[in-house]
Enzyme design. Structure first.
Site, PDB file in Angstrom:
ATOM      1  CG  ASN A 125      -0.445  -0.188   2.521  1.00 53.06           C
ATOM      2  OD1 ASN A 125       0.610  -0.778   2.689  1.00 53.06           O
ATOM      3  ND2 ASN A 125      -1.135   0.318   3.523  1.00 53.06           N
ATOM      4  CD  GLU A 156      -1.547   4.717   4.534  1.00 50.67           C
ATOM      5  OE1 GLU A 156      -1.083   5.579   5.316  1.00 50.67           O
ATOM      6  OE2 GLU A 156      -2.241   3.754   4.912  1.00 50.67           O
ATOM      7  CB  CYS A 162      -5.309  -1.341  -1.536  1.00 43.70           C
ATOM      8  SG  CYS A 162      -6.627  -0.569  -0.605  1.00 43.70           S
ATOM      9  CD  GLU A 193      -5.269  -5.959  -1.155  1.00 43.78           C
ATOM     10  OE1 GLU A 193      -4.800  -4.804  -1.089  1.00 43.78           O
ATOM     11  OE2 GLU A 193      -5.852  -6.516  -0.213  1.00 43.78           O
ATOM     12  CB  CYS A 236     -10.868  -2.533   0.690  1.00 45.78           C
ATOM     13  SG  CYS A 236     -10.281  -1.851  -0.876  1.00 45.78           S
TER      14      CYS A 236
HETATM   15  N1  THU Z   1      -5.189  -1.603   2.672  1.00 48.51           N
HETATM   16  C1  THU Z   1      -4.608  -2.407   1.717  1.00 48.51           C
HETATM   17  O1  THU Z   1      -3.565  -2.078   1.158  1.00 48.51           O
HETATM   18  N2  THU Z   1      -5.223  -3.571   1.428  1.00 48.51           N
HETATM   19  C2  THU Z   1      -6.322  -4.059   2.060  1.00 48.51           C
HETATM   20  O2  THU Z   1      -6.770  -5.145   1.741  1.00 48.51           O
HETATM   21  C3  THU Z   1      -6.957  -3.281   3.116  1.00 48.51           C
HETATM   22  C4  THU Z   1      -6.411  -1.919   3.342  1.00 48.51           C
HETATM   23  C5  THU Z   1      -4.497  -0.359   3.034  1.00 48.51           C
HETATM   24  C6  THU Z   1      -5.155   0.909   2.627  1.00 48.51           C
HETATM   25  C7  THU Z   1      -4.571   1.870   3.637  1.00 48.51           C
HETATM   26  O3  THU Z   1      -3.303   2.308   3.186  1.00 48.51           O
HETATM   27  C8  THU Z   1      -4.347   1.033   4.878  1.00 48.51           C
HETATM   28  O4  THU Z   1      -4.355  -0.315   4.444  1.00 48.51           O
HETATM   29  C9  THU Z   1      -5.386   1.224   5.954  1.00 48.51           C
HETATM   30  O5  THU Z   1      -6.653   1.114   5.437  1.00 48.51           O
END
Ligand code: THU
Length: 178
Positions: free
Chosen positions: A79, A81, A90, A92, A129
């Protein structure tokens, strides 16, 4: 409509034509990664190691994803941000972009997802998500192959799901646009 007598009062019995349907799917559950076969345990470990390269200064929730492709290549995603929160992406979807760019047309056999955090224990699986579920099933659709998912934290229970589409019942797909 047939009439029924109920405590001396005539009531109409409603005829219901509704059909009850249900979605069901089977998934595997393991007490921990030591119960996985060697290949799956290796891929989940890659996802765990990848959490180190996530950029998650705002959530402190570091997600790593590792995919084994049909051609034996391994593709990663973490991920990423952003100070403007909605810009973050994310693990994925980073992985899917990498796979599609580096190995176009090659199916993803298995995708392992793990996470780590400074503040919470990583002792149970997380699942993708909603937005990532939509992206995963688009990938399955465009390559015509299911993506097997391995979900696990740094320790504890691990789930194996046979196809991403199982996680998004009633999904909107490209079939609606034809
Ligand atoms: N996140 C992911 O990268 N994958 C997931 O399956 C769930 C959430 C990330 C998004 C964000 O950067 C952090 O986790 C918190 O939500």
């Amino acid at each position: 409509m047939p009439l029924m007598i109920f405590r001396g009062i005539f009531v109409f019995k409603r005829i219901v034509y509704m059909k009850e349907n249900k979605f069901e799917f089977t998934f595997e559950e393991y007490a921990d990664s030591s119960e996985l076969n060697e290949k799956d345990a290796w891929l989940l470990n890659e996802a765990r190691l990848l959490t180190e390269t996530a950029y998650a200064p705002y959530s402190n929730f570091f997600v790593g994803a590792a995919a084994m492709l049909a051609n034996g290549e391994v593709v990663a995603g973490t991920n990423q941000e952003n100070a403007s929160y909605p810009v973050g992406i994310c693990a994925e979807r980073v992985l899917l972009g990498n796979a599609a760019t580096l190995f176009p047309g090659i199916a993803i056999d298995t995708l392992a997802i793990s996470y780590n955090s400074d503040s919470i224990k990583s002792d149970h699986p997380i699942s993708p998500c909603g937005m990532c579920r939509q992206a995963l099933l688009e990938y399955e659709g465009r390559i015509h192959k299911p993506i097997r998912l391995i979900l696990g934290g740094m320790e504890g229970k691990v789930l194996v799901i046979q196809s991403a589409i199982q996680l998004l019942p009633f999904a909107f797909t490209s079939n609606e646009l034809k």
